[in-house]
Structure formats: C-alpha cells, structure tokens
Write an enzyme that holds these catalytic residues in place. Sequence first.
Site, PDB file in Angstrom:
ATOM      1  N   GLU A 199     -14.314 -42.919  39.684  1.00  0.00           N
ATOM      2  CA  GLU A 199     -15.018 -43.311  40.888  1.00  0.00           C
ATOM      3  C   GLU A 199     -15.615 -44.718  40.732  1.00  0.00           C
ATOM      4  OE1 GLU A 199     -14.726 -41.598  43.461  1.00  0.00           O
ATOM      5  OE2 GLU A 199     -14.844 -39.440  43.077  1.00  0.00           O
ATOM      6  N   ASN A 239     -12.371 -44.936  48.627  1.00  0.00           N
ATOM      7  CA  ASN A 239     -13.417 -45.765  48.019  1.00  0.00           C
ATOM      8  C   ASN A 239     -12.885 -46.612  46.866  1.00  0.00           C
ATOM      9  OD1 ASN A 239     -13.046 -43.851  46.020  1.00  0.00           O
ATOM     10  ND2 ASN A 239     -15.154 -43.090  46.021  1.00  0.00           N
ATOM     11  N   HIS A 282     -11.084 -45.481  44.256  1.00  0.00           N
ATOM     12  CA  HIS A 282     -10.942 -44.819  42.954  1.00  0.00           C
ATOM     13  C   HIS A 282      -9.473 -44.627  42.590  1.00  0.00           C
ATOM     14  CE1 HIS A 282     -10.900 -40.732  45.155  1.00  0.00           C
ATOM     15  NE2 HIS A 282      -9.791 -40.726  44.446  1.00  0.00           N
ATOM     16  N   ASP A 331      -5.585 -35.878  36.077  1.00  0.00           N
ATOM     17  CA  ASP A 331      -6.926 -35.302  36.191  1.00  0.00           C
ATOM     18  C   ASP A 331      -6.865 -33.836  36.597  1.00  0.00           C
ATOM     19  OD1 ASP A 331      -6.007 -35.714  38.789  1.00  0.00           O
ATOM     20  OD2 ASP A 331      -7.363 -37.376  39.197  1.00  0.00           O
TER      21      ASP A 331
END
Length: 249
Positions: A150, A143, A145, A74
């Site tokens: 996400e 979280n 991800h 990414d």
Amino acid sequence: MNVHVTAPGLVVLDDAAAVAAEAANRIVAELSSRPSSVLGLATGKTMRPVYGELVQAYRDGRVSFAGSTSFNLDDYVGVPMQHPASFPRFMNETLFDKVDVDRSRIFMPDGNASDLAREAAAFEAAIAAAGGIDLQLLGIGSNGHIAFNEPGSDFASRTRLVSLAASTQVANQGPFAGGETLPEFGITMGIGTILEARRIILIATGAGKATAVARAVKGPLDPACPASILRTHRDAIMLCDRAAAAGLS
C-alpha cells in the site's frame, strides 16, 4: 488493433480484451522460449481475462506450463482456502486446474500460517532457491499499490505482513457476503522482491485506474504511489487500455 507506445515502457491498447490478449501472448512467448521459466502471478478481476487467454492458449497447444514454477504475490490473512474470496481458490479456478501445471512448483504465501513472519521468510527463501522470478505479472490498485504494498511501503521491502488500506478492502469486497467482515491484513511479496524480477508486466484497465496510472507514469518516484518505482526497472512494461490511460497526454 491499434497500439500506441506513449512513454518508455507504456503501451496503450484499445480495450481490456486487447490488454489481456497482449499480456497472455507475452507470457506464452516467455514459456515458449524458456519452458522452465519462473513466473510471478497475481490475482484480481484484471487478471481473470489474462488467465482465460492462457487457458485457451494451452488448449490450442500453444503453451505448456509443465516445466514452469510460479510464485503468487500475496494472500489475505485469515481467509479460509475454500472461501469465495480466497486467492488460492481464485488461482485454481481460473488457471491451475485448467492447465498442465506441476503442483509441486506452485508457491503462494499462506495467509493462514500460524507464524506469518516465518512464512514470509520461507517464501523469500523459496524464490531465491528457484533462481529468482523471470517474469512478474502485476496489477495496480486505484491508490497505486502493487501486490498488497500500500502507499507508504518501503521501496526496499520484502515479503511481510501488511495492513490493507480501506480503499483496497472496498475494491476487493465483491466475493465477500454482505455483512461479512473484510480482511484487514495481508501477506505480500515486497516491492524490493518484485523489483528483482527480470521482467515485469503491469496491466491496468478501466477508468478507475486512470489516476493511479497517471501518477505511476508521470508523477514523482514516491512511496505514496508504490507503482511509480517500476519506472526504475530495467525491463518493465505497463499495458493499459484507453480508459486506464485517460489521464496521460
């Protein structure tokens, strides 16, 4: 070193240093058995010691990157390449500038591309042209991800433009100067793309990842925890230190 396999695909090691060494050893083994391997690489604080181990392995003559190809997961959208938070800069400083990598075989999605949809499609095409990813390295967000996928990301998603969760922005704010606007968007390899890798190594260290690890290992297969889908992969392993595994029985 004490190693405990507590669930299929899960290895718990004593500390973060042991996790980095184990991950690096597995990458060295991949390149030793297949020098032309296609690697999927990640950025972030968790990866820094892994790349440190790989650089040392290269200096010790244990591994060469000369025949390998790499694809990074990414990039931020709109962060200049020379910014301290730039993912290309991170990769150059921690790995690429220190080993014998062939620069023509390094692929990173470009968050500064003028047409991000075209950039995403070209990145997918480059992965396909390389024959797919042999070994994908992943971290996990607090979280759940993976890459910049996400919570709520489609398990079949491909490389694309995404919005970054507030928790991701906060977790990654370290390299940004005080008062500097944090990036709101990223370009990321999709979950569907990640799952096509032949092997996956996810690493998690520190107490801040304990909840995400527990959800990924024990929770439902749910887009609310993107990492949970890795349990369906034919050859995925999670390497954790004791702190990150604290939520597991």
